[in-house]
Design a protein around this motif. Structure first.
Motif, PDB file in Angstrom:
ATOM      1  N   ASP A   5      21.253   2.811 -28.489  1.00 43.95           N
ATOM      2  CA  ASP A   5      21.160   1.358 -28.301  1.00 43.95           C
ATOM      3  C   ASP A   5      22.358   0.677 -28.981  1.00 43.95           C
ATOM      4  N   LYS A   6      23.451   0.545 -28.232  1.00 42.75           N
ATOM      5  CA  LYS A   6      24.669  -0.028 -28.795  1.00 42.75           C
ATOM      6  C   LYS A   6      24.496  -1.498 -29.184  1.00 42.75           C
ATOM      7  N   ASP A   7      23.729  -2.212 -28.378  1.00 42.90           N
ATOM      8  CA  ASP A   7      23.485  -3.621 -28.689  1.00 42.90           C
ATOM      9  C   ASP A   7      22.785  -3.794 -30.031  1.00 42.90           C
ATOM     10  N   ALA A   8      21.845  -2.901 -30.317  1.00 46.31           N
ATOM     11  CA  ALA A   8      21.105  -2.987 -31.582  1.00 46.31           C
ATOM     12  C   ALA A   8      22.034  -2.728 -32.771  1.00 46.31           C
ATOM     13  N   VAL A   9      22.965  -1.782 -32.610  1.00 46.57           N
ATOM     14  CA  VAL A   9      23.944  -1.511 -33.675  1.00 46.57           C
ATOM     15  C   VAL A   9      24.779  -2.753 -33.937  1.00 46.57           C
ATOM     16  N   VAL A  10      25.250  -3.362 -32.864  1.00 44.92           N
ATOM     17  CA  VAL A  10      26.059  -4.582 -32.985  1.00 44.92           C
ATOM     18  C   VAL A  10      25.265  -5.692 -33.677  1.00 44.92           C
ATOM     19  N   ALA A  62      28.861  -4.629 -23.657  1.00 44.51           N
ATOM     20  CA  ALA A  62      28.512  -4.631 -25.076  1.00 44.51           C
ATOM     21  C   ALA A  62      29.688  -5.107 -25.937  1.00 44.51           C
ATOM     22  N   TYR A  63      30.907  -4.853 -25.470  1.00 46.78           N
ATOM     23  CA  TYR A  63      32.109  -5.321 -26.179  1.00 46.78           C
ATOM     24  C   TYR A  63      32.120  -6.845 -26.223  1.00 46.78           C
ATOM     25  N   ARG A  64      31.875  -7.474 -25.066  1.00 46.51           N
ATOM     26  CA  ARG A  64      31.800  -8.940 -25.008  1.00 46.51           C
ATOM     27  C   ARG A  64      30.708  -9.457 -25.944  1.00 46.51           C
ATOM     28  N   ASP A  65      29.553  -8.812 -25.922  1.00 45.49           N
ATOM     29  CA  ASP A  65      28.431  -9.261 -26.738  1.00 45.49           C
ATOM     30  C   ASP A  65      28.753  -9.163 -28.232  1.00 45.49           C
TER      31      ASP A  65
END
Length: 336
Positions: A45-50, A319-322
């Protein structure tokens, strides 16, 4: 245990800039946040890491390293490296470095291999404070076993090289002192340089004045220069210089005159036209996020009649944009 709790206390109550988008999170607990990171990594979950990394300050991110290593037996950066790639990975790594280490690594990368990324050298060396430059110089030599000024001298040439070496070796005044009489004299010298078409063989007055005077003194010099010449110092530099030297002098002038406007212009320049200079975009957003990104956002909207967030949305994706938007929007809503 006592030592670790005192560190946590220091992070909780240290001074933060009122213009930062990312501030200390009062709910921060290093072992719990390290566990959140591991859970997100295992789930992919890359979004959660961010979300976790942008919900805490840089100092708090540094405190994730030890509990993560103790509990999971691996370095947190190595764990990120296995799960992330491309511009998102660059953003994650930028968030995890201390500001000082990040500047040092950016400078080294700019001079590594064939070709030099002069834009990185110019932005960092011409916009950082005297204390920051001193720390960069010491850390660079400790990290790479070679003086920063030696690497710069080997990768650049002429007055451009002399300017950067002068900045790195500590010739700039770090005080807030100003002197009207000296400012007037310096304005005359700069005006004379332009009139003489910069024929000096030993470097111009521009080199000596812009590399040594503090930003408050420089503002007085620029004001007197405009009175004397009828034009701005920027116009004179654009007329008399070219290439990297011109960009360097303009950076010093703009950073001394209005640092937030300068960084707003840097951000816009990284996204305008075809393609995005992602490394430049990431660097400015991350390095200013705990300093003055709120002011830069305001300046950006005034300059370009468009919000920084909207321009980033149009130039990046996924995910980069987020991650970039999370830095821009900040963590104030969840940090208190």
């Amino acid at each position: 245990m006592l030592f670790k709790s005192s560190i946590n206390q220091f992070v909780s109550f240290r001074m933060t800039s009122p213009y930062a988008t990312i501030v200390d999170n009062k709910e921060f607990n290093a072992p719990i946040f390290a566990e959140k990171i591991d859970r997100a990594l295992r789930a992919g979950d890359k979004d959660a890491v961010v979300q976790v990394l942008t919900s805490i300050s840089n100092a708090q991110r540094q405190l994730l390293r030890e509990p993560y290593k103790l509990k999971y037996g691996k370095d947190i950066i190595a764990a990120f490296d296995k799960k992330f790639s491309g511009d998102l990975e660059k953003t994650i790594f930028a968030l995890m470095e201390t500001p000082l280490d990040y500047d040092v690594k950016q400078l080294k990368a700019a001079m590594k291999g064939l070709g030099t990324d002069e834009a990185v050298l110019i932005e960092i060396l011409c916009s950082r404070t005297v204390d920051q430059l001193r720390a960069i110089r010491v850390t660079y030599e400790k990290e790479f076993g070679k003086a920063l000024e030696a690497d710069i001298a080997g990768d650049t040439s002429g007055e451009f090289r002399d300017l950067l070496v002068s900045l790195v070796t500590g010739s700039k005044d770090g005080s807030h002192d100003t002197n009207d009489a000296l400012a007037k004299d310096d304005a005359v010298r700069l005006f004379a340089d332009g009139k003489a078409k910069l024929a000096k063989k030993d470097g111009t007055h521009f080199l000596h004045i812009l590399a040594t005077q503090n930003q408050y003194q420089l503002r007085k010099v620029f004001a007197y220069f405009q009175e004397l010449s009828g034009g701005t110092i920027e116009k004179s530099i654009e007329k008399e210089f070219s290439g990297d030297l011109q960009k360097s002098y303009l950076t010093i002038v703009r950073a001394a005159s209005d640092k937030q406007k300068f960084f707003a212009q840097q951000l816009h320049g990284s996204m305008k036209g075809l393609g995005t200079r992602d490394n430049d975009l990431i660097r400015v957003l991350v390095t200013r996020s705990e300093v003055d990104l709120e002011l830069i956002k305001t300046e950006f909207a005034e300059l370009y009649s468009k919000s920084l967030a909207d321009m980033v949305k149009g130039d990046t994706s996924g995910a980069y944009r987020d991650a970039l938007l999370a830095i821009i929007n900040g963590n104030h809503a969840i940090a208190h």
